[in-house]
Write an enzyme that holds these catalytic residues in place. Structure first.
Site, PDB file in Angstrom:
ATOM      1  N   ASP A  59      76.312  36.483  11.896  1.00  0.00           N
ATOM      2  CA  ASP A  59      75.093  37.245  11.583  1.00  0.00           C
ATOM      3  C   ASP A  59      74.992  37.415  10.159  1.00  0.00           C
ATOM      4  OD1 ASP A  59      75.332  37.196  14.445  1.00  0.00           O
ATOM      5  OD2 ASP A  59      75.731  39.409  14.581  1.00  0.00           O
ATOM      6  N   LYS A  60      73.719  37.384   9.953  1.00  0.00           N
ATOM      7  CA  LYS A  60      72.958  37.729   8.639  1.00  0.00           C
ATOM      8  C   LYS A  60      73.680  39.105   8.159  1.00  0.00           C
ATOM      9  CE  LYS A  60      69.026  39.447   6.422  1.00  0.00           C
ATOM     10  NZ  LYS A  60      67.579  39.830   6.425  1.00  0.00           N
TER      11      LYS A  60
END
Length: 253
Positions: A59-60
């Site tokens: 995930d970012k």
């Protein structure tokens, strides 16, 4: 570099076949359908490594270890390992509160993009088979450190599986109702700084891809890569360890 002087990434290992990086929180690893102009790890790192092939994502907002292939053959080999679930991934996270378990095995089917906020939700009818094993590493007052080992690779899997069990990662903007950052003034009794000038120790998603074990595409040897905690997460770890004599990197719960 970000304003907190945390680099976009550091190199953990590289050779002719693979590049293993430790990325900062807030940086995408591949293109984003909502914002195609957002900074991306692969594009930034290609200035150093030339063409990189993506084989997995994190995930970012998650920091930590990510591996890229550097040629077609390595890309094929690594992609197959991820598809066949032959890669061991270990994450560390800081959560609010103290879980009632020491170990937790979660096998709830997950449906990515399952609600209006694009969250991954538990859906027994349309969800995909998903498994995560959790272990309590140590308790530090109002917080606990947890190890997560996902056996499948669904979007937001760790966050969704924890939320389904009433557990929330510190500063998770999507799955936690609690957005309270970790402040030294709130965990240290004898703190005497300026509360208006105080900067939080940690104010982003406290989830870190800690280690990754893959079979090297050329040598066929298993290699484990460990990503040190980022500056903000490590400062939090050190302060909590000092106060509570409990450290996730040297478990003494």
């Amino acid at each position: 570099m970000t304003m907190h002087s945390i680099p976009d990434y550091t190199v953990l290992y590289s050779d002719n076949d693979i590049a293993v990086l430790n990325k900062r929180s807030g940086l995408l690893v591949a293109s984003d359908r909502y914002d195609e102009t957002a900074p991306r790890l692969d594009i930034l790192a290609e200035k150093e490594f030339d063409k990189l092939f993506a084989v997995h994502r994190i995930d970012k907002d998650t920091s930590g270890v990510i591996v890229y292939a550097r040629n077609e053959q390595a890309h094929r080999s690594l992609s197959q390992q991820f598809e066949r679930r032959g890669v061991e991934k270990i994450y560390h996270c800081l959560i609010y509160g103290r879980p009632l378990w020491q170990n937790l095995h979660v096998s709830l089917p997950l449906l990515p993009d399952g609600d209006a906020r694009h969250r991954t939700v538990v859906n027994k009818k349309s969800g995909k088979y998903s498994i995560t094993d959790f272990r309590l590493l140590c308790v530090c007052g109002a917080y606990s450190w947890i190890e997560a080992v996902p056996k499948t690779g669904r979007t937001h899997q760790i966050r969704a599986h924890l939320a389904a069990n009433g557990v929330h990662i510190v500063c998770d903007p999507l799955y936690s109702g609690n957005q309270k950052p970790v402040r030294l003034s709130e965990i240290k009794r004898a703190w005497n700084g300026d509360e208006f000038a105080e900067k939080p120790l940690l104010s982003r998603l406290a989830l870190h891809a800690y280690s990754l074990t893959v079979l090297h595409p050329t040598t066929n040897e298993y290699m484990t890569f460990t990503a040190p905690y980022q500056k903000d997460m490590d400062a939090t770890r050190k302060q909590l360890a000092k106060l509570y004599k409990a450290d996730p990197l040297n478990e003494t719960a």
